[in-house]
Enzyme design. Structure first.
Site, PDB file in Angstrom:
ATOM      1  N   ARG A 153       0.849  -1.186   0.000  1.00  0.00           N
ATOM      2  CA  ARG A 153       0.000   0.000   0.000  1.00  0.00           C
ATOM      3  C   ARG A 153       0.888   1.240   0.000  1.00  0.00           C
ATOM      4  O   ARG A 153       1.779   1.378   0.819  1.00  0.00           O
ATOM      5  CB  ARG A 153      -0.878  -0.005   1.242  1.00  0.00           C
ATOM      6  CG  ARG A 153      -1.588   1.294   1.360  1.00  0.00           C
ATOM      7  CD  ARG A 153      -2.641   1.318   2.377  1.00  0.00           C
ATOM      8  NE  ARG A 153      -2.955   2.704   2.659  1.00  0.00           N
ATOM      9  CZ  ARG A 153      -3.650   3.107   3.696  1.00  0.00           C
ATOM     10  NH1 ARG A 153      -4.118   2.217   4.542  1.00  0.00           N
ATOM     11  NH2 ARG A 153      -3.891   4.371   3.888  1.00  0.00           N
ATOM     12  N   ARG A 211      -6.479   2.690  -2.814  1.00  0.00           N
ATOM     13  CA  ARG A 211      -5.543   1.830  -2.080  1.00  0.00           C
ATOM     14  C   ARG A 211      -5.731   0.351  -2.394  1.00  0.00           C
ATOM     15  O   ARG A 211      -6.856  -0.095  -2.643  1.00  0.00           O
ATOM     16  CB  ARG A 211      -5.678   2.054  -0.581  1.00  0.00           C
ATOM     17  CG  ARG A 211      -7.065   1.873  -0.072  1.00  0.00           C
ATOM     18  CD  ARG A 211      -7.286   2.654   1.203  1.00  0.00           C
ATOM     19  NE  ARG A 211      -7.109   4.080   1.007  1.00  0.00           N
ATOM     20  CZ  ARG A 211      -6.717   4.935   1.961  1.00  0.00           C
ATOM     21  NH1 ARG A 211      -6.467   4.504   3.160  1.00  0.00           N
ATOM     22  NH2 ARG A 211      -6.581   6.210   1.703  1.00  0.00           N
ATOM     23  N   ASP A 217      -6.812  -1.493   2.806  1.00  0.00           N
ATOM     24  CA  ASP A 217      -6.910  -0.681   4.014  1.00  0.00           C
ATOM     25  C   ASP A 217      -7.509  -1.599   5.068  1.00  0.00           C
ATOM     26  O   ASP A 217      -8.534  -2.239   4.823  1.00  0.00           O
ATOM     27  CB  ASP A 217      -7.867   0.492   3.729  1.00  0.00           C
ATOM     28  CG  ASP A 217      -7.903   1.512   4.851  1.00  0.00           C
ATOM     29  OD1 ASP A 217      -6.944   1.577   5.640  1.00  0.00           O
ATOM     30  OD2 ASP A 217      -8.892   2.254   4.928  1.00  0.00           O
ATOM     31  N   ASP A 225      -8.840  -1.379   8.869  1.00  0.00           N
ATOM     32  CA  ASP A 225      -9.155  -0.502  10.003  1.00  0.00           C
ATOM     33  C   ASP A 225      -9.649  -1.333  11.181  1.00  0.00           C
ATOM     34  O   ASP A 225     -10.397  -2.299  11.002  1.00  0.00           O
ATOM     35  CB  ASP A 225     -10.245   0.513   9.625  1.00  0.00           C
ATOM     36  CG  ASP A 225      -9.709   1.635   8.746  1.00  0.00           C
ATOM     37  OD1 ASP A 225      -8.487   1.865   8.755  1.00  0.00           O
ATOM     38  OD2 ASP A 225     -10.522   2.269   8.044  1.00  0.00           O
TER      39      ASP A 225
HETATM   40  N1  LIG Z   1      -9.053   2.355  14.713  1.00  0.00           N
HETATM   41  C1  LIG Z   1      -8.062   2.593  13.843  1.00  0.00           C
HETATM   42  N2  LIG Z   1      -7.755   1.691  12.877  1.00  0.00           N
HETATM   43  C2  LIG Z   1      -6.759   1.948  11.994  1.00  0.00           C
HETATM   44  N3  LIG Z   1      -5.991   3.061  11.993  1.00  0.00           N
HETATM   45  C3  LIG Z   1      -6.261   3.988  12.930  1.00  0.00           C
HETATM   46  C4  LIG Z   1      -7.293   3.797  13.894  1.00  0.00           C
HETATM   47  N4  LIG Z   1      -7.316   4.880  14.713  1.00  0.00           N
HETATM   48  C5  LIG Z   1      -6.367   5.708  14.293  1.00  0.00           C
HETATM   49  N5  LIG Z   1      -5.708   5.185  13.226  1.00  0.00           N
HETATM   50  C6  LIG Z   1      -4.616   5.881  12.558  1.00  0.00           C
HETATM   51  O1  LIG Z   1      -5.067   6.383  11.338  1.00  0.00           O
HETATM   52  C7  LIG Z   1      -3.927   6.598  10.542  1.00  0.00           C
HETATM   53  C8  LIG Z   1      -4.326   6.829   9.107  1.00  0.00           C
HETATM   54  O2  LIG Z   1      -4.915   5.678   8.614  1.00  0.00           O
HETATM   55  P1  LIG Z   1      -5.113   5.530   7.059  1.00  0.00           P
HETATM   56  O3  LIG Z   1      -3.841   5.842   6.352  1.00  0.00           O
HETATM   57  O4  LIG Z   1      -5.717   4.184   6.828  1.00  0.00           O
HETATM   58  O5  LIG Z   1      -6.115   6.742   6.805  1.00  0.00           O
HETATM   59  P2  LIG Z   1      -7.282   6.792   5.798  1.00  0.00           P
HETATM   60  O6  LIG Z   1      -7.574   5.383   5.381  1.00  0.00           O
HETATM   61  O7  LIG Z   1      -6.976   7.789   4.724  1.00  0.00           O
HETATM   62  O8  LIG Z   1      -8.475   7.323   6.656  1.00  0.00           O
HETATM   63  P3  LIG Z   1      -9.324   6.480   7.677  1.00  0.00           P
HETATM   64  O9  LIG Z   1      -8.468   6.304   8.886  1.00  0.00           O
HETATM   65  O10 LIG Z   1     -10.481   7.360   7.912  1.00  0.00           O
HETATM   66  O11 LIG Z   1      -9.701   5.158   7.044  1.00  0.00           O
HETATM   67  C9  LIG Z   1      -3.082   5.365  10.799  1.00  0.00           C
HETATM   68  O12 LIG Z   1      -1.719   5.631  10.604  1.00  0.00           O
HETATM   69  C10 LIG Z   1      -3.391   5.017  12.256  1.00  0.00           C
HETATM   70  O13 LIG Z   1      -2.342   5.385  13.116  1.00  0.00           O
HETATM   71  N1  LIG Z   2     -16.467   3.110  -0.271  1.00  0.00           N
HETATM   72  C1  LIG Z   2     -15.314   3.301   0.370  1.00  0.00           C
HETATM   73  N2  LIG Z   2     -14.796   4.534   0.436  1.00  0.00           N
HETATM   74  C2  LIG Z   2     -13.627   4.721   1.091  1.00  0.00           C
HETATM   75  C3  LIG Z   2     -12.943   3.637   1.695  1.00  0.00           C
HETATM   76  C4  LIG Z   2     -13.521   2.352   1.603  1.00  0.00           C
HETATM   77  O1  LIG Z   2     -12.972   1.345   2.129  1.00  0.00           O
HETATM   78  N3  LIG Z   2     -14.701   2.224   0.939  1.00  0.00           N
HETATM   79  N4  LIG Z   2     -11.790   3.848   2.363  1.00  0.00           N
HETATM   80  C5  LIG Z   2     -11.290   5.029   2.471  1.00  0.00           C
HETATM   81  C6  LIG Z   2     -10.057   5.155   3.235  1.00  0.00           C
HETATM   82  O2  LIG Z   2     -10.064   6.161   4.093  1.00  0.00           O
HETATM   83  C7  LIG Z   2     -11.905   6.224   1.871  1.00  0.00           C
HETATM   84  N5  LIG Z   2     -13.113   5.963   1.178  1.00  0.00           N
END
Ligand SMILES: Nc1ncnc2c1ncn2[C@@H]1O[C@H](COP(=O)(O)OP(=O)(O)OP(=O)(O)O)[C@@H](O)[C@H]1O
Ligand SMILES: Nc1nc2c(c(=O)[nH]1)N=C(CO)CN2
Length: 162
Positions: free
Chosen positions: A81, A90, A93, A95
């Site tokens: 990624r 991406r 991802d 989460d």
């Molecule tokens: N519950 C969580 N799960 C995953 N990452 C998290 C969480 N809480 C905070 N983070 C932080 O969020 C940061 C950014 O994550 P990421 O790069 O996936 O952002 P994003 O996908 O653009 O936005 P989102 O976090 O809204 O999905 C990570 O580096 C991590 O430290």
């Molecule tokens: N539908 C959809 N939209 C997104 C997604 C995802 O997993 N599904 N992940 C994101 C990362 O922050 C931003 N936007």
């Protein structure tokens, strides 16, 4: 062992294969429980990108929350990624949505995930595997009534396994 709920998303390359690979990598440290159907979803947050495939899954793990984040981020790294724009495209991802008995808000990690309540692409698969009351103090159906779930389409029905 603690019960956890994770959300996986992908919109680059062979999306189903990406989900399969990520679930397989997760099994190294997470005993996978339920896996939702695969949902094809309109991009949220940044609209000029391809549709995503999303799933939610439950599991049990001995990792503490930060160790789990290190582990999920190592999977994102292993799957190459590359960070682009916020909410942008991406390969994978991962989460952390919920971690049994934990509420925390630190710079690196927020649990429950800060944006669960705004994202139908998370709530619809989560509701499928966890029921309506998985999020402490919230009704998932109530949240979905507020934000709607258009653009979240069941792509492949459960049971789905990697
Ligand atoms: N519950 C969580 N799960 C995953 N990452 C998290 C969480 N809480 C905070 N983070 C932080 O969020 C940061 C950014 O994550 P990421 O790069 O996936 O952002 P994003 O996908 O653009 O936005 P989102 O976090 O809204 O999905 C990570 O580096 C991590 O430290
Ligand atoms: N539908 C959809 N939209 C997104 C997604 C995802 O997993 N599904 N992940 C994101 C990362 O922050 C931003 N936007």
């Amino acid at each position: 062992m603690a019960k956890v709920y994770l959300s996986l998303g992908t919109n680059i390359g062979d999306r189903l294969e990406n989900l399969r690979e990520a679930v397989n990598l997760l099994t190294e440290k997470v005993d996978i429980g339920k896996v939702s159907s695969v949902y094809e979803t309109e991009p949220w947050g940044f609209e000029e990108q391809d549709r995503f495939l999303n799933i939610a899954l439950s599991g049990e793990t001995d990792l503490n929350p930060i160790e789990l984040l290190d582990f999920t981020q190592s999977i994102e790294g292993a799957m190459k990624r590359v960070k682009t724009v916020r909410y942008g495209p991406r390969v994978i991802d991962v989460d952390i949505l919920l971690y049994e008995g934990v509420e925390m808000d630190t710079e690196r990690l927020t649990i429950p995930h800060a944006r669960i309540m705004e994202r139908a692409f998370v709530l619809v698969p989560l509701k499928e595997i966890a029921g309506d009351d998985a999020i402490p103090g919230q009704s998932i159906s109530g949240l979905l009534e507020k934000i709607g779930s258009e653009g979240v389409i069941c792509f492949r029905e459960a049971p789905w396994r990697g």
